[in-house]
Design a protein around this motif. Sequence first.
Motif, mmCIF file in Angstrom:
data_model
loop_
_atom_site.group_PDB
_atom_site.id
_atom_site.type_symbol
_atom_site.label_atom_id
_atom_site.label_comp_id
_atom_site.label_asym_id
_atom_site.label_seq_id
_atom_site.Cartn_x
_atom_site.Cartn_y
_atom_site.Cartn_z
ATOM 1 N N GLU A 18 0.785 -1.164 0.086
ATOM 2 C CA GLU A 18 0.115 0.040 -0.104
ATOM 3 C C GLU A 18 0.811 1.206 0.070
ATOM 4 O OE1 GLU A 18 -2.713 -0.437 3.443
ATOM 5 O OE2 GLU A 18 -3.717 -1.832 2.191
ATOM 6 N N ILE A 19 1.949 1.104 0.788
ATOM 7 C CA ILE A 19 2.771 2.490 0.783
ATOM 8 C C ILE A 19 3.435 2.663 -0.600
ATOM 9 C CG2 ILE A 19 4.871 3.266 1.895
ATOM 10 C CD1 ILE A 19 3.836 1.961 4.368
ATOM 11 N N ARG A 20 4.154 1.346 -1.187
ATOM 12 C CA ARG A 20 4.605 1.602 -2.396
ATOM 13 C C ARG A 20 3.768 2.326 -3.488
ATOM 14 N NH1 ARG A 20 5.772 -3.807 -1.480
ATOM 15 N NH2 ARG A 20 7.857 -4.008 -0.584
ATOM 16 N N GLY A 21 2.225 1.858 -3.299
ATOM 17 C CA GLY A 21 1.057 2.428 -4.195
ATOM 18 C C GLY A 21 0.989 3.800 -3.974
ATOM 19 N N LEU A 22 0.875 4.151 -2.655
ATOM 20 C CA LEU A 22 0.847 5.574 -2.237
ATOM 21 C C LEU A 22 1.773 6.541 -2.849
ATOM 22 C CD1 LEU A 22 -0.614 7.329 -0.470
ATOM 23 C CD2 LEU A 22 1.297 7.187 1.188
ATOM 24 N N PHE A 23 3.311 6.025 -2.813
ATOM 25 C CA PHE A 23 4.236 6.862 -3.480
ATOM 26 C C PHE A 23 4.225 6.885 -4.805
ATOM 27 C CE2 PHE A 23 7.269 5.776 0.475
ATOM 28 C CZ PHE A 23 6.557 6.902 1.181
ATOM 29 N N GLU A 24 3.746 5.781 -5.519
ATOM 30 C CA GLU A 24 3.715 5.669 -6.762
ATOM 31 C C GLU A 24 2.682 6.830 -7.460
ATOM 32 O OE1 GLU A 24 3.572 1.852 -7.935
ATOM 33 O OE2 GLU A 24 5.586 1.381 -7.631
ATOM 34 N N ASP A 25 1.429 6.690 -6.696
ATOM 35 C CA ASP A 25 0.165 7.401 -7.160
ATOM 36 C C ASP A 25 0.631 8.998 -7.129
ATOM 37 O OD1 ASP A 25 -1.418 5.321 -7.654
ATOM 38 O OD2 ASP A 25 -2.314 5.473 -5.383
ATOM 39 N N HIS A 26 1.467 9.385 -5.803
ATOM 40 C CA HIS A 26 1.766 10.859 -5.533
ATOM 41 C C HIS A 26 3.201 11.104 -6.482
ATOM 42 C CE1 HIS A 26 -1.546 10.241 -2.755
ATOM 43 N NE2 HIS A 26 -1.663 11.560 -2.973
ATOM 44 N N ALA A 27 3.613 10.437 -6.987
ATOM 45 C CA ALA A 27 4.722 10.490 -7.838
ATOM 46 C C ALA A 27 5.932 10.684 -7.004
ATOM 47 C CB ALA A 27 4.612 11.594 -8.983
ATOM 48 N N VAL A 28 6.064 10.363 -5.621
ATOM 49 C CA VAL A 28 7.244 10.477 -4.911
ATOM 50 C C VAL A 28 8.383 9.452 -5.273
ATOM 51 C CG1 VAL A 28 8.008 9.984 -2.628
ATOM 52 C CG2 VAL A 28 5.892 10.968 -3.148
ATOM 53 N N PRO A 29 9.550 10.056 -5.820
ATOM 54 C CA PRO A 29 10.726 9.232 -6.414
ATOM 55 C C PRO A 29 11.364 8.646 -5.211
ATOM 56 C CG PRO A 29 11.242 11.482 -6.334
ATOM 57 C CD PRO A 29 9.704 11.395 -5.968
ATOM 58 N N PHE A 30 11.035 7.406 -4.904
ATOM 59 C CA PHE A 30 11.886 6.776 -3.611
ATOM 60 C C PHE A 30 12.429 5.272 -4.145
ATOM 61 C CE2 PHE A 30 8.043 4.205 -4.479
ATOM 62 C CZ PHE A 30 8.075 2.920 -4.167
ATOM 63 N N TYR A 31 13.104 4.973 -3.480
ATOM 64 C CA TYR A 31 13.798 3.613 -3.383
ATOM 65 C C TYR A 31 13.646 2.662 -2.245
ATOM 66 C CZ TYR A 31 18.317 5.564 -1.364
ATOM 67 O OH TYR A 31 19.011 5.997 -0.588
ATOM 68 N N GLU A 32 13.752 1.553 -2.222
ATOM 69 C CA GLU A 32 13.612 0.652 -1.148
ATOM 70 C C GLU A 32 14.798 -0.479 -0.910
ATOM 71 O OE1 GLU A 32 10.432 -3.088 -0.332
ATOM 72 O OE2 GLU A 32 10.055 -1.460 -1.982
ATOM 73 N N THR A 33 15.029 -0.382 0.338
ATOM 74 C CA THR A 33 16.435 -1.421 0.572
ATOM 75 C C THR A 33 15.664 -2.613 1.367
ATOM 76 O OG1 THR A 33 16.679 -0.166 2.574
ATOM 77 C CG2 THR A 33 17.870 0.104 0.506
ATOM 78 N N PRO A 34 15.735 -3.741 1.128
ATOM 79 C CA PRO A 34 14.930 -4.910 1.883
ATOM 80 C C PRO A 34 15.553 -5.194 3.138
ATOM 81 C CG PRO A 34 16.487 -5.755 0.096
ATOM 82 C CD PRO A 34 16.521 -4.325 -0.064
ATOM 83 N N PRO A 35 14.969 -5.492 4.233
ATOM 84 C CA PRO A 35 15.426 -6.006 5.439
ATOM 85 C C PRO A 35 16.237 -7.369 5.445
ATOM 86 C CG PRO A 35 13.076 -6.275 5.564
ATOM 87 C CD PRO A 35 13.347 -5.619 4.283
ATOM 88 N N SER A 36 17.388 -7.427 5.988
ATOM 89 C CA SER A 36 18.053 -8.661 5.820
ATOM 90 C C SER A 36 17.376 -9.955 6.767
ATOM 91 C CB SER A 36 19.383 -8.632 6.476
ATOM 92 O OG SER A 36 19.415 -8.367 7.920
ATOM 93 N N ARG A 37 17.749 -11.174 6.003
ATOM 94 C CA ARG A 37 16.908 -12.230 6.883
ATOM 95 C C ARG A 37 17.382 -12.250 8.388
ATOM 96 N NH1 ARG A 37 16.738 -16.965 2.327
ATOM 97 N NH2 ARG A 37 16.724 -15.694 0.611
ATOM 98 N N TRP A 38 18.394 -12.011 8.762
ATOM 99 C CA TRP A 38 18.991 -12.194 10.031
ATOM 100 C C TRP A 38 18.679 -10.942 10.795
ATOM 101 C CZ3 TRP A 38 21.854 -13.570 5.821
ATOM 102 C CH2 TRP A 38 21.840 -15.060 5.515
ATOM 103 N N GLY A 39 18.010 -10.156 10.513
ATOM 104 C CA GLY A 39 17.444 -8.834 11.252
ATOM 105 C C GLY A 39 18.641 -8.095 11.576
#
Length: 119
Positions: A18-39
């Motif tokens: 939903e947050i990705r969609g929110l940023f895309e709908d409002h044309a916010v140029p964001f990038y994402e880094t995934p969390p690691s498996r081990w925290g």
Amino acid sequence: MPHHLMNLRHVPDDEADEIRGLFEDHAVPFYETPPSRWGISMGGFWVHDDAEAERAKALLEEYHRQRREQQRARYQEDLAAGRTGGVWWRIRHKPVTTLAACLAILVILALTVAPFITL
């Protein structure tokens, strides 16, 4: 300099989508880094521009306010319908799971405290 907007550790997939969609709908140029498996690394949503960071934070604040209200309403509906509850509800409706969790807690507690008691 990059601005960290939100930590993605322990965030449900539906909320992140939903947050990705929110940023895309409002044309916010964001990038994402995934969390690691081990925290070790937290992951998250980031933006580079200061103005975009302020705009994105305002969007996130409004989104989280709405989500909080929706989740509270859903919880109240579940309480009224008897689909969820507190400790006594869990003991009555899921006795085996509750008993297993209590036994696991007691075993871990005994293993932790045993060396100090035997001194």
